[in-house]
Design a protein around this motif. Sequence first.
Motif, PDB file in Angstrom:
ATOM      1  N   ASP A  63      -6.789  -5.268   3.158  1.00 22.72           N
ATOM      2  CA  ASP A  63      -6.870  -4.107   2.281  1.00 22.72           C
ATOM      3  C   ASP A  63      -8.037  -3.214   2.687  1.00 22.72           C
ATOM      4  O   ASP A  63      -9.163  -3.695   2.837  1.00 22.72           O
ATOM      5  CB  ASP A  63      -7.065  -4.565   0.838  1.00 22.72           C
ATOM      6  N   ARG A  65     -10.533   0.094   2.129  1.00 23.06           N
ATOM      7  CA  ARG A  65     -11.140   1.084   1.242  1.00 23.06           C
ATOM      8  C   ARG A  65     -12.222   1.842   1.999  1.00 23.06           C
ATOM      9  O   ARG A  65     -12.611   1.440   3.115  1.00 23.06           O
ATOM     10  CB  ARG A  65     -11.725   0.409  -0.004  1.00 23.06           C
ATOM     11  N   ASP A  78     -10.392  -2.711  -7.206  1.00 29.94           N
ATOM     12  CA  ASP A  78     -11.112  -1.452  -7.421  1.00 29.94           C
ATOM     13  C   ASP A  78     -12.618  -1.659  -7.551  1.00 29.94           C
ATOM     14  O   ASP A  78     -13.391  -0.699  -7.423  1.00 29.94           O
ATOM     15  CB  ASP A  78     -10.601  -0.761  -8.691  1.00 29.94           C
ATOM     16  N   GLU A  91     -16.362   2.508  -3.356  1.00 29.47           N
ATOM     17  CA  GLU A  91     -16.299   3.955  -3.148  1.00 29.47           C
ATOM     18  C   GLU A  91     -17.539   4.674  -3.671  1.00 29.47           C
ATOM     19  O   GLU A  91     -17.778   5.823  -3.307  1.00 29.47           O
ATOM     20  CB  GLU A  91     -15.044   4.516  -3.813  1.00 29.47           C
ATOM     21  N   LYS A 132      -5.567   1.188   0.293  1.00 29.05           N
ATOM     22  CA  LYS A 132      -5.750   1.001  -1.150  1.00 29.05           C
ATOM     23  C   LYS A 132      -6.259   2.285  -1.803  1.00 29.05           C
ATOM     24  O   LYS A 132      -7.392   2.368  -2.281  1.00 29.05           O
ATOM     25  CB  LYS A 132      -6.718  -0.155  -1.409  1.00 29.05           C
ATOM     26  N   THR A 133      -5.387   3.273  -1.839  1.00 31.93           N
ATOM     27  CA  THR A 133      -5.789   4.598  -2.322  1.00 31.93           C
ATOM     28  C   THR A 133      -5.084   5.015  -3.616  1.00 31.93           C
ATOM     29  O   THR A 133      -5.152   6.181  -4.013  1.00 31.93           O
ATOM     30  CB  THR A 133      -5.496   5.662  -1.245  1.00 31.93           C
ATOM     31  N   TYR A 139      -9.772   8.012  -5.182  1.00 30.88           N
ATOM     32  CA  TYR A 139      -9.210   8.691  -4.015  1.00 30.88           C
ATOM     33  C   TYR A 139      -8.427   9.932  -4.446  1.00 30.88           C
ATOM     34  O   TYR A 139      -7.197   9.946  -4.448  1.00 30.88           O
ATOM     35  CB  TYR A 139      -8.307   7.734  -3.220  1.00 30.88           C
ATOM     36  N   TYR A 147      -9.922   9.715   4.946  1.00 27.93           N
ATOM     37  CA  TYR A 147      -9.608   8.279   4.969  1.00 27.93           C
ATOM     38  C   TYR A 147      -8.605   7.977   6.089  1.00 27.93           C
ATOM     39  O   TYR A 147      -8.814   7.066   6.904  1.00 27.93           O
ATOM     40  CB  TYR A 147      -9.042   7.883   3.603  1.00 27.93           C
TER      41      TYR A 147
END
Length: 276
Positions: A63, A65, A78, A91, A132-133, A139, A147
Amino acid sequence: MLRFVVLCPVLAGLALCVNCFAEESDQTPLILAHRGGAHEFEENTMEGFEACYKRGIRGFETDIRMTKDGVLVLLHDDTLDRTHKSSGPVEEKLADELKKVQTKKGQDFLLLEDFLKYFQDKPGVYLELEMKTSNKKLYPDTRIAEYCDKLYALAKKYKPADSDYLFTSFDERPLVAMRKLDEDWPIAIIAGKPLSLDFIERAKRLQATHIACHISGTSRELVQKAQKLGYKVNGWPGHKVEDYYLAIGLGLDVACTDIPTVIQQTKENLPAKNKK
């Protein structure tokens, strides 16, 4: 860590029944180590990926990010709370901060580039890089291009010539962006539901090459229809040996599983003609 257990008579009978279906193609699905074997090792860690590779696994899912400063990293959730000795979304953190973060059992946080470097000299590997957006707060549309540009560049840089690297997502936005970057790179649309005619049409609209569907409720007839149209079909989730037998019976191309080394040993016990 899970250990292989000898099949009970019920499972042995199920395996025999499934083999009858598998004889049509003489092929079993590729074993895909979901998050590097999430029920056998700490997920998305080098320990899991290395252990699976050394045991003969050649399919891996992870995954992807992106940090606040634009560095791609491996994490499913998340937030870091469930899997790491930290909290909050990656993020909202800088890459240098994450280099100091460890998993619950003390393993280093994994950057995508380090993950790809490990497989750079290992040809014949199949990697699914899940984008994973889906969380649009993390995102927004304005981050998707950056990305995808960075992910595509890294994958292209480190991919061995005879390996298959696949971009996948539940989120259509990065799939559309990736197709604009490369008309031929394989991509997959994922959905947490069985394969359906609508799902196949959605894959067609997105110019996908692969479909990842929920294994429960998927029919052999629709799998064959999708394959005749040129799609590779991946079934998930895989938590038990029975799930792999179902994948064989459905004629799937890829079986996503959290217990890859257990499934590898199961596969070794199948009749020789079905091990290809």
